[in-house]
Design a protein around this motif. Structure first.
Motif, PDB file in Angstrom:
ATOM      1  N   ASN A  32       4.171  -4.949   1.629  1.00  0.00           N
ATOM      2  CA  ASN A  32       5.030  -5.487   0.571  1.00  0.00           C
ATOM      3  C   ASN A  32       4.343  -5.410  -0.789  1.00  0.00           C
ATOM      4  N   ARG A  33       3.082  -5.766  -0.824  1.00  0.00           N
ATOM      5  CA  ARG A  33       2.327  -5.724  -2.069  1.00  0.00           C
ATOM      6  C   ARG A  33       2.209  -4.291  -2.571  1.00  0.00           C
ATOM      7  N   TRP A  34       1.893  -3.362  -1.662  1.00  0.00           N
ATOM      8  CA  TRP A  34       1.766  -1.957  -2.045  1.00  0.00           C
ATOM      9  C   TRP A  34       3.085  -1.418  -2.594  1.00  0.00           C
ATOM     10  N   LEU A  35       4.216  -1.746  -1.902  1.00  0.00           N
ATOM     11  CA  LEU A  35       5.518  -1.302  -2.374  1.00  0.00           C
ATOM     12  C   LEU A  35       5.835  -1.865  -3.751  1.00  0.00           C
ATOM     13  N   ALA A  36       5.472  -3.117  -3.972  1.00  0.00           N
ATOM     14  CA  ALA A  36       5.742  -3.744  -5.265  1.00  0.00           C
ATOM     15  C   ALA A  36       4.898  -3.106  -6.374  1.00  0.00           C
ATOM     16  N   GLU A  37       3.645  -2.755  -6.062  1.00  0.00           N
ATOM     17  CA  GLU A  37       2.740  -2.234  -7.085  1.00  0.00           C
ATOM     18  C   GLU A  37       2.884  -0.720  -7.277  1.00  0.00           C
ATOM     19  N   ARG A  38       2.861   0.049  -6.176  1.00  0.00           N
ATOM     20  CA  ARG A  38       2.763   1.491  -6.302  1.00  0.00           C
ATOM     21  C   ARG A  38       3.900   2.245  -5.578  1.00  0.00           C
ATOM     22  N   GLY A  39       4.684   1.548  -4.788  1.00  0.00           N
ATOM     23  CA  GLY A  39       5.697   2.218  -3.965  1.00  0.00           C
ATOM     24  C   GLY A  39       6.741   2.960  -4.764  1.00  0.00           C
TER      25      GLY A  39
END
Length: 103
Positions: A91-98
């Motif tokens: 979820n964090r990755w998608l929010a930041e770089r996804g």
């Protein structure tokens, strides 16, 4: 001697046609086949019954009721959809770089 009745419908060139049969059965005579003594086809149910020689209004009502029961939409069984758990790191990755990666 007894009379049996059948009805079914069919769409022909965007019109519903009723097919009605009047069948004579002789259950007291074993091995004797049933005989179709009346057959009617029309876009109007009442006219199809008249053509087939079904004059009894109770028989007509019963045929129409049976047809309605057969044509009633069946409820499809509701399947429970599987849920997928997405971890916090994804979820964090998608929010930041996804969004950048997916575009």
């Amino acid at each position: 001697m007894e009379h049996l009745y059948t009805v079914h419908t069919k769409m022909i060139q965007d019109k519903t046609y009723y097919f009605v049969k009047k069948i004579m059965a002789l259950p007291e005579l074993k091995g004797l086949a049933d005989v179709v003594v009346g057959y009617g086809m029309h876009t109007d149910f009442e006219k199809a019954c008249s053509i087939a020689g079904i004059d009894n209004s109770e028989c007509r009502k019963q045929l129409l009721l049976e047809l309605g029961e057969r044509n009633r939409p069946q409820k499809a069984p509701v399947e429970k959809k599987r849920t997928v758990e997405i971890s916090e790191s994804v979820n964090r990755w998608l929010a930041e770089r996804g969004v950048e990666v997916l575009n």
